[in-house]
Design an enzyme around this catalytic site. Structure first.
Site, PDB file in Angstrom:
ATOM      1  N   THR A 181       6.644  26.933   6.259  1.00 58.21           N
ATOM      2  CA  THR A 181       5.339  26.342   5.962  1.00 58.21           C
ATOM      3  C   THR A 181       4.230  27.271   6.454  1.00 58.21           C
ATOM      4  OG1 THR A 181       6.422  24.242   6.366  1.00 58.21           O
ATOM      5  CG2 THR A 181       4.064  24.178   6.036  1.00 58.21           C
ATOM      6  N   SER A 222      13.084   6.616 -13.936  1.00 54.81           N
ATOM      7  CA  SER A 222      12.016   7.365 -14.588  1.00 54.81           C
ATOM      8  C   SER A 222      11.867   8.751 -13.962  1.00 54.81           C
ATOM      9  CB  SER A 222      10.716   6.573 -14.462  1.00 54.81           C
ATOM     10  OG  SER A 222       9.612   7.406 -14.635  1.00 54.81           O
ATOM     11  N   SER A 223      11.903   8.798 -12.616  1.00 56.04           N
ATOM     12  CA  SER A 223      11.759  10.095 -11.932  1.00 56.04           C
ATOM     13  C   SER A 223      12.892  11.037 -12.295  1.00 56.04           C
ATOM     14  CB  SER A 223      11.782   9.900 -10.420  1.00 56.04           C
ATOM     15  OG  SER A 223      10.563   9.431  -9.982  1.00 56.04           O
ATOM     16  N   TYR A 262       8.710  16.079   0.810  1.00 51.89           N
ATOM     17  CA  TYR A 262       8.509  17.404   0.221  1.00 51.89           C
ATOM     18  C   TYR A 262       8.339  17.312  -1.288  1.00 51.89           C
ATOM     19  CZ  TYR A 262       9.179  19.020   4.825  1.00 51.89           C
ATOM     20  OH  TYR A 262       8.996  19.199   6.154  1.00 51.89           O
ATOM     21  N   HIS A 300      14.967  12.797  12.262  1.00 54.10           N
ATOM     22  CA  HIS A 300      13.807  12.854  13.168  1.00 54.10           C
ATOM     23  C   HIS A 300      12.912  11.633  12.987  1.00 54.10           C
ATOM     24  CE1 HIS A 300      11.544  15.410   9.958  1.00 54.10           C
ATOM     25  NE2 HIS A 300      11.186  14.182   9.849  1.00 54.10           N
ATOM     26  N   HIS A 301      13.164  10.844  11.949  1.00 53.15           N
ATOM     27  CA  HIS A 301      12.450   9.573  11.801  1.00 53.15           C
ATOM     28  C   HIS A 301      13.097   8.491  12.654  1.00 53.15           C
ATOM     29  CE1 HIS A 301      10.123  10.931   8.254  1.00 53.15           C
ATOM     30  NE2 HIS A 301      11.176  11.686   8.045  1.00 53.15           N
ATOM     31  N   ARG A 322       1.850   0.721  14.923  1.00 56.48           N
ATOM     32  CA  ARG A 322       1.426   0.563  13.541  1.00 56.48           C
ATOM     33  C   ARG A 322       1.906  -0.792  13.016  1.00 56.48           C
ATOM     34  NH1 ARG A 322       5.752   4.371  10.298  1.00 56.48           N
ATOM     35  NH2 ARG A 322       4.581   3.684   8.477  1.00 56.48           N
ATOM     36  N   TRP A 361       7.112  -0.098   3.888  1.00 61.32           N
ATOM     37  CA  TRP A 361       7.524   0.635   2.676  1.00 61.32           C
ATOM     38  C   TRP A 361       8.918   1.217   2.856  1.00 61.32           C
ATOM     39  CZ3 TRP A 361       8.674   5.767   1.277  1.00 61.32           C
ATOM     40  CH2 TRP A 361       8.590   6.698   2.307  1.00 61.32           C
ATOM     41  N   LYS A 419       3.656  30.100   4.111  1.00 62.22           N
ATOM     42  CA  LYS A 419       2.836  29.754   2.944  1.00 62.22           C
ATOM     43  C   LYS A 419       1.352  29.826   3.294  1.00 62.22           C
ATOM     44  CE  LYS A 419       4.243  27.434  -0.346  1.00 62.22           C
ATOM     45  NZ  LYS A 419       5.202  27.499  -1.430  1.00 62.22           N
ATOM     46  N   ASP A 443       6.531  22.251 -26.171  1.00 66.67           N
ATOM     47  CA  ASP A 443       6.470  20.887 -25.630  1.00 66.67           C
ATOM     48  C   ASP A 443       7.523  20.781 -24.534  1.00 66.67           C
ATOM     49  OD1 ASP A 443       6.350  17.993 -25.299  1.00 66.67           O
ATOM     50  OD2 ASP A 443       5.356  17.964 -27.246  1.00 66.67           O
ATOM     51  N   GLU A 477      11.879  13.328   0.112  1.00 65.01           N
ATOM     52  CA  GLU A 477      10.796  12.685  -0.634  1.00 65.01           C
ATOM     53  C   GLU A 477       9.421  13.199  -0.191  1.00 65.01           C
ATOM     54  OE1 GLU A 477      10.411  10.699  -3.138  1.00 65.01           O
ATOM     55  OE2 GLU A 477       8.392   9.919  -2.836  1.00 65.01           O
ATOM     56  N   HIS A 529      13.181  11.945   3.659  1.00 68.38           N
ATOM     57  CA  HIS A 529      12.583  13.186   4.085  1.00 68.38           C
ATOM     58  C   HIS A 529      12.392  14.186   2.938  1.00 68.38           C
ATOM     59  CE1 HIS A 529      10.348  15.245   6.980  1.00 68.38           C
ATOM     60  NE2 HIS A 529      10.774  16.334   6.407  1.00 68.38           N
ATOM     61  N   SER A 573      -1.477  27.269  -4.857  1.00 67.51           N
ATOM     62  CA  SER A 573      -1.133  28.677  -5.102  1.00 67.51           C
ATOM     63  C   SER A 573      -1.677  29.186  -6.425  1.00 67.51           C
ATOM     64  CB  SER A 573       0.390  28.866  -5.091  1.00 67.51           C
ATOM     65  OG  SER A 573       0.911  28.420  -3.875  1.00 67.51           O
ATOM     66  N   HIS A 618       0.856  -1.195   0.000  1.00 73.12           N
ATOM     67  CA  HIS A 618       0.000   0.000   0.000  1.00 73.12           C
ATOM     68  C   HIS A 618       0.894   1.248   0.000  1.00 73.12           C
ATOM     69  CE1 HIS A 618      -2.988   2.983   1.130  1.00 73.12           C
ATOM     70  NE2 HIS A 618      -2.284   3.278   2.213  1.00 73.12           N
TER      71      HIS A 618
END
Lengths: 397, 539
Positions: free
Chosen positions: B332, B173-174, B261, B306-307, B454, B146, B335, B110, B259, B257, B272, B81
């Site tokens: 943040t 690809s990314s 963002y 922090h993870h 979890r 994951w 924004k 293009d 990622e 991390h 925006s 998932h």
């Protein structure tokens, strides 16, 4: 603040109960269960009651953050909703044309910055206190294993005591059968273990964590501790429990298929009771110490093996010995029936299939010999073969 | 260089005089709009597959005890998932928006590398098939979460190798997609479209693309080390050979991390665009929005641990990562303030895109605040690896990234398809999703505070009530997305609905609204002449 908390707790509880009742209770799904002292409560909304100074600090910090964040949230979104209400086209509001202000930008960068610093200051103090594991009264090593906890008292009163703590087999079985049945009240469901970790009250207990296979995490919410148990490394944490009682936690780092089934039970007792417990444990250990050169009879050793099987093997290989999925069957298995006993001994000592079958080196030679003898003479496996502890010792490197 | 480009342009012109049809149009696609459509369809397909896995998880957790799946399969469900939603749904989804909108927004004909664009899309297909197909491999799909923490990954069956290979392909690809976006934005803007006049969506994607190029190779490194540990006898993460399992976590989160963002900055960009359009007022503090986005991106590189507060870091490590993480709250917050200031004194209407945008700001901010609470190391010790974290990241990824994509869909789909969606259906989709989302994930905060870990296939009885509630909410949320597909997306794809005008939104500004709806196959073949604000074409 205290009365506010209790008012919030009460009103939130009532709301939550009503909501959940609407959601599920009315469908008749809610099973009966009571709060578990030292473990979770029914519809618990906040951190558990603190039993250590650190947990109390964490609770204070959490309230502090929750209140601060709620105030900011309400203030900011009051402005947004006011604007949504007043400045809409349907009310004939004409758009203004302003779109920039360096002053405003600086103001609303600096203010959050100051708030963040205010938040960080009290947290710093707690971080420093949490990490101070020096001058412990009792040091205990907690070893995470797939899927149980090993406890070794390595310093302080009780030094030398060591045992393994496993989830109650009946409860594991209950889980496979869809959990407690309707009307069955099991308050300690998935929390009941065979041997609890016993510690004295009001003493600084240092827990050293490590693991045998993959990463686990030793956690007891009431104490405010959580420390990963990492194979090949030692880490530590500490607590000083202020109240006698039973406290419950669970493994908190994904460790494979039985991750949900390796609970932690800490029994906090008075100093006298602790001394008594230590004495009793030492006596038991002396009595239990197996003579490694003892030669066992088949009946004797399979009886012992049955117990070892129930404690360690049944979760995967099942009572039927048939396994399932990636788990190999033992009933009728070639390696179990093989006349060369060394093959099965090696599997138990070293594991197999990349650890799908873990290594059981941590078991004593007698236990390994016993469980092999048991599997060789149970179900349809009637080989009559008997493995003696000395044979295991010979193959153990 | 320019001579070569000119030559190519001619070749293209000749070729495209015969508009490609049938399967060739899609397989050989080099048109940014077609590739954008392919990306969006792929993303939605993966979203549905990942959603089905989530439904299975919630069904199993509806009551204590194991009813539907065994614990091993449960772990596979949570793992897949996560992987499918992050790498299959959200990331390609935003690339789809980028492909469709960036050339239109900056006045380019293009994307810069049209064929590489084709390749980076078609790479997704084998990767997606491998991820989904891993469920049928011996030993089942990867079940290590994951995050793929070692050494648990070293115990997994052959599907882990398939998973690693799929991630490698998705990463390639990314990276190609990002290079394309960066080069397009830097080199192909219409004359007069200076960087600081660019629409915010293009800006946020420019920054995101740099993040992707910086961190995707880091992930590739981590999983390659896992692969060599598994098969070639190295021991990077295997303590038995002197390896360090925590090293994996450091490398993974150095990717992980930024990622998060990568998954939220393009969402900020979409919001925006939408808020000013429906407030009929220019975006407040454009410059500070650009700076805030950039500082979030830079800060995202120094907060990864922090993870890992519970791995047992030294005091100084915990303090540094705590302070740095809390610092991210500042840009943040800026924004959010800017969006609200944009609404202030505007002339607002609340069509579906605006509803999702306001919903985004409101619910995403809740996720932001729980993030701030989690950033406090002492509180994190209690909440790490509990349902509180699950609640937190679904508040920022579902109510954040996903809502922004819904908002963007309702906003731009008239331009893509040439037909308007049905406003009532859009509103139903919004309110249904919003309520179901909160019923699903709000109780998870309580579960986490009460200590429910979890990735648990079964849980103590005391957690039963909130889990049942979350499951009911989860099913409702899933159903809302089925509704979205059949009653909003499908009619649009079939061309049903009112014909969309060139500029369906009164307050919308930008070059995408200067071309007809649906956007013609080729746009801006000659660079348009722009007005001073670079948001209108001068005739």
């Amino acid at each position: 603040m205290k009365t506010m908390k209790s008012i919030w707790n009460k009103s939130a509880s009532v709301l939550a109960t009503a909501g959940v009742w609407l959601g599920t209770g009315s469908l008749g799904l809610a099973a009966t269960v009571n709060d578990l002292p030292g473990g979770p409560s029914v519809l618990q909304l906040n951190l558990p009651p603190a039993v250590t100074a650190i947990a109390r600090e964490q609770q204070w910090l959490h309230w502090f953050m929750l209140i601060l964040c709620t105030v900011i949230f309400v203030a900011v979104f009051a402005v947004m909703f006011y604007s949504i209400w007043k400045h809409r086209k349907s009310r004939g509001h004409k758009p203004a044309t302003f779109h920039e202000s360096v002053t405003v930008e600086i103001v609303w960068t600096v203010i959050p910055f100051i708030i963040v610093i205010l938040m960080a200051l009290p947290a710093t103090k707690v971080v420093v206190a949490m990490k101070d594991t020096s001058n412990a009264d009792v040091t205990i090593k907690a070893t995470g294993m797939q899927w149980k906890w090993g406890y070794d008292y390595i310093k302080g009163e009780g030094e030398g005591i060591g045992f393994v703590s496993t989830l109650d087999g009946e409860q594991r079985e209950m889980s496979n059968n869809g959990g407690p049945k309707k009307g069955e009240v099991v308050d300690d469901y998935l929390f009941k273990v065979d041997n609890a970790l016993v510690v004295p009250v009001d003493k600084k207990i240092r827990i050293i964590t490590t693991a045998n296979d993959v990463i686990h995490a030793f956690a007891v919410p009431a104490f405010g501790i959580k420390q990963d148990a990492i194979p090949g490394f030692v880490r530590d944490t500490w607590f000083r429990a202020e109240k006698i009682g039973d406290y419950h936690g669970q493994c908190q780092e994904l460790c494979g298929k039985e991750h949900a089934y390796m609970p932690i039970h800490v029994k906090v007792v008075s100093a006298e009771d602790y001394s008594k417990w230590v004495e009793g444990e030492k006596k038991k250990m002396a009595a239990l110490a197996d003579d490694p050169s003892k030669v066992w009879t088949l009946a004797e050793i399979t009886q012992r093996g049955e117990k070892v099987y129930a404690q360690n093997c049944v979760a995967c290989h099942q009572t039927s010995g048939k396994g399932g999925g990636a788990i190999k069957a033992l009933d009728g298995a070639a390696v179990v029936l093989d006349a060369d006993k060394a093959k099965q001994i090696k599997v138990l000592l070293n594991g197999q299939n990349n650890g799908t079958m873990p290594a059981w080196k941590s078991l004593s030679n007698t236990d390994i010999a016993a469980v092999i003898s048991y599997t060789k003479n149970h179900w349809s496996n009637q080989t009559g073969q008997l493995v003696q502890p000395a044979e295991v010792a010979a193959l153990r490197k | 260089m320019s001579a070569v480009l000119d030559h190519h342009d001619h070749a293209h012109d000749d070729h495209h005089d015969h508009a490609p049809t049938g399967w060739r149009r899609w397989v050989y696609a080099t048109n940014h709009k077609d590739i954008g459509t392919l990306y969006l369809l792929f993303s939605f397909t993966m979203f549905i597959i990942g959603g089905i896995l989530a439904m299975l998880i919630r069904a199993e957790l509806f009551q204590p005890g194991l009813q539907l799946v065994n614990p091993e399969l449960f772990n596979s469900l949570t793992t897949m998932h996560g992987l499918i939603m992050v790498f299959g749904a959200i990331m390609p989804g935003f690339v789809g928006f980028a492909n469709w909108m960036i050339p239109l927004q900056i006045g380019a004909a293009d994307m810069a590398f049209a064929r590489m664009n084709n390749f980076s899309f078609w790479l997704l297909i084998p990767a997606g098939l491998m991820l989904v197909g891993s469920f049928w491999m011996p030993g089942g799909a990867p079940a290590a979460g994951w995050t793929l923490y070692a050494p648990l990954t070293l115990q997994q069956g052959p599907s882990m190798d398939a998973g690693i290979f799929a991630m490698h392909i998705l990463g390639a690809s990314s990276i190609m997609g990002s290079i394309n976006i960066i080069v397009t934005i830097l080199n192909m803007r219409a004359p007069g479209m200076t960087l600081m006049k660019m629409p915010m969506f293009a800006w946020t994607w420019l920054i995101t693309a740099y993040l992707l190029i910086a961190v995707m190779p880091v992930l590739a490194g981590a999983i390659t080390m896992t692969l060599t540990d598994r098969h070639f006898g190295t021991t990077f993460f295997n303590p038995a050979g002197g390896g360090d399992p925590v090293l994996y976590q450091h490398i993974f989160w150095f990717f992980g991390h930024p990622e998060v963002y990568i998954m939220i900055l393009p969402a900020f960009g979409i919001i925006s665009q939408i808020v000013p359009a429906f407030a009929r007022k220019r975006l407040f503090g454009y410059t500070s929005m650009v700076y805030a986005t950039s500082s979030i991106a830079i800060l995202s590189f120094i907060v990864w641990a922090h993870h890992m507060f519970t791995t047992g870091m030294p005091v100084t490590g915990q303090l540094f990562f705590m302070y740095a993480t809390m610092l991210i709250a500042v840009p943040t917050a800026v924004k959010v303030f800017n969006w609200i200031a944009t609404m202030w004194q505007g002339s607002m209407t609340f069509e579906t895109p605006m509803l999702f945008a306001v919903g985004f700001i409101f619910v995403f901010t809740m996720g932001g605040f729980t993030g701030l609470i989690l950033a406090m190391a002492p509180i994190d010790i209690q909440l790490q690896d509990t349902y509180y974290v699950v609640a937190h990241f679904h508040y920022v990824l579902v109510a954040g990234s996903l809502y922004a994509m819904f908002a963007g869909y309702y906003y731009w789909a008239p331009k893509w398809t040439g037909v308007m969606y049905n406003e009532t259906r859009g509103k139903i989709h919004f309110w249904w999703s919003l309520i179901a989302f909160n019923v699903t994930f709000f109780p998870m905060h309580f579960l986490g505070l009460a200590g429910m870990p979890r990735r648990y296939a079964d849980y103590p009885m005391q957690f039963a009530d909130f889990n049942a509630l979350a499951s009911v909410g989860g099913f409702a949320f899933g159903l809302a997305q089925v509704y979205f597909f059949f009653f909003v997306v499908l009619p649009a794809m079939l061309g049903h609905g009112e014909k969309a005008p060139q500029r369906p939104w009164e307050g919308a500004e930008g070059l995408e609204w200067e071309v007809p709806s649906p956007a013609p196959f080729h746009t801006f073949e000659t660079p348009p002449k722009l007005n001073a604000a670079a948001n209108k074409i001068l005739a």
